[in-house]
Design an enzyme around this catalytic site. Structure first.
Site, PDB file in Angstrom:
ATOM      1  N   SER A   1       0.860  -1.197   0.000  1.00  0.00           N
ATOM      2  CA  SER A   1       0.000   0.000   0.000  1.00  0.00           C
ATOM      3  C   SER A   1       0.890   1.239   0.000  1.00  0.00           C
ATOM      4  O   SER A   1       2.046   1.177   0.428  1.00  0.00           O
ATOM      5  CB  SER A   1      -0.864   0.008   1.266  1.00  0.00           C
ATOM      6  OG  SER A   1      -1.574   1.229   1.392  1.00  0.00           O
TER       7      SER A   1
ATOM      8  N   TYR B   1      -2.371   0.107  10.267  1.00  0.00           N
ATOM      9  CA  TYR B   1      -2.420  -0.384   8.882  1.00  0.00           C
ATOM     10  C   TYR B   1      -1.046  -0.167   8.237  1.00  0.00           C
ATOM     11  O   TYR B   1      -0.500  -1.064   7.587  1.00  0.00           O
ATOM     12  CB  TYR B   1      -3.517   0.357   8.114  1.00  0.00           C
ATOM     13  CG  TYR B   1      -3.681  -0.086   6.677  1.00  0.00           C
ATOM     14  CD1 TYR B   1      -4.255  -1.311   6.362  1.00  0.00           C
ATOM     15  CD2 TYR B   1      -3.271   0.732   5.628  1.00  0.00           C
ATOM     16  CE1 TYR B   1      -4.416  -1.714   5.036  1.00  0.00           C
ATOM     17  CE2 TYR B   1      -3.422   0.347   4.307  1.00  0.00           C
ATOM     18  CZ  TYR B   1      -3.999  -0.877   4.012  1.00  0.00           C
ATOM     19  OH  TYR B   1      -4.144  -1.270   2.701  1.00  0.00           O
TER      20      TYR B   1
END
Ligand SMILES: NC(=O)c1ccc[n+]([C@@H]2O[C@H](COP(=O)([O-])OP(=O)(O)OC[C@H]3O[C@@H](n4cnc5c(N)ncnc54)[C@H](OP(=O)(O)O)[C@@H]3O)[C@@H](O)[C@H]2O)c1
Length: 254
Positions: free
Chosen positions: A149, A162
């Site tokens: 990501s 995250y």
């Protein structure tokens, strides 16, 4: 349908929606037999039918990546039924967001369980098969691709954990990339920016509304854009290792 991956077998985790489903279709369209792994069996069955009706080969494998035993059995089933394993796309993941001081520990545990432990269990079960496949493949190479990501490059408020999981994926991948040198297993990470998938629908309010505000007016990536990047990585000649691709939505500021 073309045939750059003909005679090979691939496993995509998190294939029941979003980036994983698009990637499975893209690999199948290049001739790979594709194992579809996730928990939602009905979604996998629908995708298997879609791939088969387009002339591809698919195997649905229901498993939870947070269970090491289920993952090991699933990978073994893929090798038994498809005969080999040339590419793994370690894609299953989830996101929870919100300020750390108010966060639910369950949310943090869930992200670590899927985005870290799940990635590790799949890699551990698959790597010996990827090494075997690389030696016998007509392509002379095998691939382990993990979906990272932009959160694995830049940490931001509300998504600190995250980011922790996605920074971790980068470190793990770089370490095993070096271990696999000489074994012809390429290790890469595709890091998406904001992609229009159901990942955001799984956020509780007010986190979902906050993401919506943050991305309002931005044209989001489509899952197929990330599938394209994965396909680029795994279809390179064996002399080429594309180890990282960062694919942002064009208007994304972070
Ligand atoms: N969308 C974005 O903007 C974005 C940006 C950067 C990175 N990513 C990454 O891209 C990957 C895919 O996300 P997406 O956007 O395509 O989201 P998505 O549509 O919500 O897909 C997530 C997939 O992961 C699977 N999954 C979740 N928990 C699982 C478990 N315990 N065991 C097995 N499978 C599990 C889900 O299947 P089941 O629920 O059926 O098990 C689903 O197929 C994730 O790693 C995510 O972090 C997404």
């Amino acid at each position: 349908m073309t045939d750059r991956l003909a005679g090979t077998a691939a496993l995509v985790t998190g294939a029941s929606s979003g980036i994983g489903a698009a990637t499975a279709k893209a690999l199948a369209a290049e001739g790979a037999a594709v194992a579809l792994l996730a928990r939602r069996a009905d979604r996998l069955a629908d995708l298997k039918s879609e791939i088969e009706s387009d002339g591809g080969i698919a195997l649905a494998v229901t498993a939870d990546v947070t269970d090491a035993g289920e993952v090991a059995a699933a990978v073994q089933r893929v090798v038994d039924e498809l005969g080999r394993l040339d590419a793994v796309v370690n894609n299953a993941g989830l996101m929870r967001s919100g300020p750390a001081a108010e966060a639910s520990l369950q949310d943090w545990d869930d992200m670590v369980a899927v985005n870290v432990r799940g990635v590790l269990y799949v890699a551990r079960a698959a790597l010996p098969h990827l090494v075997d496949a690389a030696t016998s493949s007509p392509r002379g190479v095998a691939d382990l691709v993990t979906i990272g990501s932009t959160g694995g490059w830049v940490a931001r408020p509300n998504t600190a954990v995250y980011s922790l999981t996605k920074f971790g994926v980068n470190a793990f991948s770089e370490g095993i990339r070096q271990e696999m040198l000489g074994k012809r297993v390429r290790v890469g990470v595709v890091s998406p920016g904001t992609v229009d998938t159901e990942i955001f629908a799984h956020l509780a309010e007010p986190a979902r509304a906050a993401v919506e505000r943050q991305t309002a007016g931005m044209v989001k990536l489509r899952p197929e854009d990330i599938a394209d990047a994965v396909l680029y990585m795994v279809t390179r000649d064996r002399r080429v290792a594309v180890n990282h691709m960062l694919v942002r939505a064009a208007e994304q500021t972070w």
